[in-house]
Design a protein around this motif. Sequence first.
Motif, PDB file in Angstrom:
ATOM      1  N   VAL A   1      -7.412   5.761  -0.734  1.00  0.00           N
ATOM      2  CA  VAL A   1      -6.155   5.413  -1.156  1.00  0.00           C
ATOM      3  C   VAL A   1      -4.938   6.223  -0.396  1.00  0.00           C
ATOM      4  O   VAL A   1      -4.194   5.637   0.355  1.00  0.00           O
ATOM      5  CB  VAL A   1      -5.996   5.295  -2.404  1.00  0.00           C
TER       6      VAL A   1
ATOM      7  N   THR B   1      -5.213   8.039   2.531  1.00  0.00           N
ATOM      8  CA  THR B   1      -5.316   7.942   3.620  1.00  0.00           C
ATOM      9  C   THR B   1      -4.860   6.395   4.240  1.00  0.00           C
ATOM     10  O   THR B   1      -5.083   5.897   5.700  1.00  0.00           O
ATOM     11  CB  THR B   1      -6.207   8.367   4.689  1.00  0.00           C
ATOM     12  N   GLN B   2      -4.774   5.582   3.220  1.00  0.00           N
ATOM     13  CA  GLN B   2      -4.523   3.872   3.621  1.00  0.00           C
ATOM     14  C   GLN B   2      -6.088   3.452   4.308  1.00  0.00           C
ATOM     15  O   GLN B   2      -5.698   2.509   5.140  1.00  0.00           O
ATOM     16  CB  GLN B   2      -3.272   3.588   4.121  1.00  0.00           C
ATOM     17  N   THR B   3      -6.951   4.021   4.075  1.00  0.00           N
ATOM     18  CA  THR B   3      -8.281   3.454   4.707  1.00  0.00           C
ATOM     19  C   THR B   3      -9.134   2.706   3.449  1.00  0.00           C
ATOM     20  O   THR B   3     -10.365   2.983   3.450  1.00  0.00           O
ATOM     21  CB  THR B   3      -9.002   4.345   5.392  1.00  0.00           C
ATOM     22  N   THR B   4      -8.515   1.702   2.764  1.00  0.00           N
ATOM     23  CA  THR B   4      -9.109   1.362   1.764  1.00  0.00           C
ATOM     24  C   THR B   4     -10.493   0.432   1.992  1.00  0.00           C
ATOM     25  O   THR B   4     -11.350   0.037   1.147  1.00  0.00           O
ATOM     26  CB  THR B   4      -8.343   0.610   0.907  1.00  0.00           C
TER      27      THR B   4
END
Length: 75
Positions: free
Chosen positions: A41, A43-46
């Motif tokens: 979450v 690193t916005q790599t969900t």
Amino acid sequence: MDVMIRWFCLLFGNQFSPDDVLDGYPVDRLMHDVALALMAVQTQTTEILSEFPTKAAKEPASPQTAAEAEEIPLF
């Protein structure tokens, strides 16, 4: 810990309750998976979250011989 478990449940759309997590989640994986979810979450790599819960590592098909192993240079 209770707050983290509630957040974990919310992250996955309340597909399970905190009681489900505490009763049925492997305790040795819980903190690892919560930490991995937090990092995803942050690193916005969900997209990695589609692979939850995490799976155990697979055993290699066959052991490598010394000739097959890759040499790692020291310098």
